[in-house]
Design a protein around this motif. Structure first.
Motif, PDB file in Angstrom:
ATOM      1  N   TYR A  72       1.289 -32.522   6.212  1.00  0.00           N
ATOM      2  CA  TYR A  72       1.030 -31.758   7.424  1.00  0.00           C
ATOM      3  C   TYR A  72       1.960 -30.558   7.452  1.00  0.00           C
ATOM      4  CZ  TYR A  72      -1.523 -35.873   8.816  1.00  0.00           C
ATOM      5  OH  TYR A  72      -2.418 -36.908   8.847  1.00  0.00           O
ATOM      6  N   ALA A  73       1.433 -29.415   7.850  1.00  0.00           N
ATOM      7  CA  ALA A  73       2.223 -28.194   8.004  1.00  0.00           C
ATOM      8  C   ALA A  73       2.026 -27.730   9.445  1.00  0.00           C
ATOM      9  CB  ALA A  73       1.782 -27.131   7.015  1.00  0.00           C
ATOM     10  N   ILE A  74       3.059 -27.912  10.255  1.00  0.00           N
ATOM     11  CA  ILE A  74       2.977 -27.631  11.682  1.00  0.00           C
ATOM     12  C   ILE A  74       3.737 -26.348  12.008  1.00  0.00           C
ATOM     13  CG2 ILE A  74       3.482 -28.510  14.003  1.00  0.00           C
ATOM     14  CD1 ILE A  74       1.423 -30.206  12.409  1.00  0.00           C
ATOM     15  N   ARG A  75       3.038 -25.436  12.671  1.00  0.00           N
ATOM     16  CA  ARG A  75       3.650 -24.180  13.102  1.00  0.00           C
ATOM     17  C   ARG A  75       4.444 -24.463  14.378  1.00  0.00           C
ATOM     18  NH1 ARG A  75       0.437 -19.924  11.693  1.00  0.00           N
ATOM     19  NH2 ARG A  75      -1.319 -21.198  12.317  1.00  0.00           N
ATOM     20  N   LEU A  76       5.696 -24.032  14.384  1.00  0.00           N
ATOM     21  CA  LEU A  76       6.532 -24.232  15.554  1.00  0.00           C
ATOM     22  C   LEU A  76       6.123 -23.257  16.652  1.00  0.00           C
ATOM     23  CD1 LEU A  76       9.979 -24.736  13.813  1.00  0.00           C
ATOM     24  CD2 LEU A  76       8.362 -26.484  14.595  1.00  0.00           C
ATOM     25  N   ALA A  77       6.189 -23.723  17.886  1.00  0.00           N
ATOM     26  CA  ALA A  77       5.766 -22.911  19.028  1.00  0.00           C
ATOM     27  C   ALA A  77       6.570 -21.619  19.122  1.00  0.00           C
ATOM     28  CB  ALA A  77       5.897 -23.715  20.319  1.00  0.00           C
ATOM     29  N   PHE A 106       6.819 -18.542   7.704  1.00  0.00           N
ATOM     30  CA  PHE A 106       5.547 -18.004   7.229  1.00  0.00           C
ATOM     31  C   PHE A 106       4.956 -17.129   8.331  1.00  0.00           C
ATOM     32  CE2 PHE A 106       0.915 -18.264   6.670  1.00  0.00           C
ATOM     33  CZ  PHE A 106       0.811 -17.766   5.382  1.00  0.00           C
ATOM     34  N   ALA A 107       4.695 -15.891   8.001  1.00  0.00           N
ATOM     35  CA  ALA A 107       4.117 -14.929   8.951  1.00  0.00           C
ATOM     36  C   ALA A 107       4.902 -14.899  10.263  1.00  0.00           C
ATOM     37  CB  ALA A 107       2.640 -15.250   9.202  1.00  0.00           C
ATOM     38  N   GLY A 108       6.225 -14.961  10.143  1.00  0.00           N
ATOM     39  CA  GLY A 108       7.089 -14.860  11.310  1.00  0.00           C
ATOM     40  C   GLY A 108       7.276 -16.136  12.110  1.00  0.00           C
ATOM     41  N   ASN A 109       6.688 -17.228  11.634  1.00  0.00           N
ATOM     42  CA  ASN A 109       6.805 -18.496  12.349  1.00  0.00           C
ATOM     43  C   ASN A 109       7.474 -19.553  11.477  1.00  0.00           C
ATOM     44  OD1 ASN A 109       3.876 -17.390  13.421  1.00  0.00           O
ATOM     45  ND2 ASN A 109       5.132 -18.314  15.014  1.00  0.00           N
ATOM     46  N   ILE A 134      -1.276 -25.507  10.257  1.00  0.00           N
ATOM     47  CA  ILE A 134      -1.830 -24.397   9.463  1.00  0.00           C
ATOM     48  C   ILE A 134      -2.705 -24.984   8.351  1.00  0.00           C
ATOM     49  CG2 ILE A 134       0.028 -22.798  10.000  1.00  0.00           C
ATOM     50  CD1 ILE A 134       1.202 -23.330   7.289  1.00  0.00           C
ATOM     51  N   THR A 135      -3.618 -24.181   7.895  1.00  0.00           N
ATOM     52  CA  THR A 135      -4.563 -24.607   6.880  1.00  0.00           C
ATOM     53  C   THR A 135      -4.228 -23.965   5.535  1.00  0.00           C
ATOM     54  OG1 THR A 135      -6.068 -22.755   7.302  1.00  0.00           O
ATOM     55  CG2 THR A 135      -6.385 -24.761   8.633  1.00  0.00           C
ATOM     56  N   GLU A 136      -4.821 -24.519   4.491  1.00  0.00           N
ATOM     57  CA  GLU A 136      -4.629 -23.939   3.156  1.00  0.00           C
ATOM     58  C   GLU A 136      -5.155 -22.519   3.098  1.00  0.00           C
ATOM     59  OE1 GLU A 136      -5.945 -26.479  -0.019  1.00  0.00           O
ATOM     60  OE2 GLU A 136      -4.813 -28.176   0.759  1.00  0.00           O
ATOM     61  N   GLU A 137      -6.229 -22.250   3.798  1.00  0.00           N
ATOM     62  CA  GLU A 137      -6.813 -20.902   3.813  1.00  0.00           C
ATOM     63  C   GLU A 137      -5.818 -19.894   4.385  1.00  0.00           C
ATOM     64  OE1 GLU A 137      -8.516 -23.641   5.118  1.00  0.00           O
ATOM     65  OE2 GLU A 137      -9.599 -23.869   3.223  1.00  0.00           O
ATOM     66  N   GLU A 138      -5.115 -20.279   5.437  1.00  0.00           N
ATOM     67  CA  GLU A 138      -4.098 -19.391   6.023  1.00  0.00           C
ATOM     68  C   GLU A 138      -2.983 -19.109   5.017  1.00  0.00           C
ATOM     69  OE1 GLU A 138      -2.892 -19.997  10.341  1.00  0.00           O
ATOM     70  OE2 GLU A 138      -3.921 -21.886   9.874  1.00  0.00           O
TER      71      GLU A 138
END
Length: 141
Positions: A72-77, A106-109, A134-138
């Motif tokens: 799982y790859a979770i973007r922090l709030a 990643f992308a500032g997050n 986040i998804t693999e596509e992202e």
């Protein structure tokens, strides 16, 4: 909801990591994030890359011990102190064990990557708690 991660078991000796990195480079595979853990005799090099299936075939064909895992790859709030702790707290309080975890930007997050001991329960927590995965596509851009 999960992304694919490679785990490569390699000898803990000079040049072993370079050999893997050169194979990936020579085949046009970009590394998004990686982590290396070692013991006295071997290391486990975990990575998320631009083409997991291709990387798996290349490394396996060179007789390396490599596996694919769902993580799982979770973007922090937000990028404040304690944001990762809040994600881990939600997962842990639901009774899901975290086998290992690492993080990156990643992308500032901030992104936390973890492998769960119970993927069905982890998926339920991600959905119920509305964790931003986040998804693999992202990752491939």
């Amino acid at each position: 909801m999960t992304i694919k991660q490679l785990s490569i078991f390699m000898e803990n000796r000079s040049g072993a990591l370079l050999r893997i990195l050169e194979m990936l480079r020579d085949n046009g595979i970009s590394i998004v994030v990686s982590t290396l853990g070692d013991t006295d005799g071997f290391g486990i090099y975990r990575l998320i890359c631009s083409d997991t299936e291709k990387a798996f075939r290349i490394l396996r064909d060179k007789s390396l011990s490599v596996t694919i895992s769902n993580v799982y790859a979770i973007r922090l709030a937000d990028n404040r102190p304690g944001a990762a702790a809040e994600v881990v707290e939600k997962i842990t309080k639901a009774g899901v064990g975290i086998k290992y975890m690492y993080s990156f930007m990643f992308a500032g997050n901030g992104i936390v990557v973890f492998r769960a001991d119970n993927t069905d329960k982890a998926e339920e927590v991600v959905m119920l708690e509305k964790l931003d995965y986040i998804t693999e596509e992202e990752l491939r851009g």
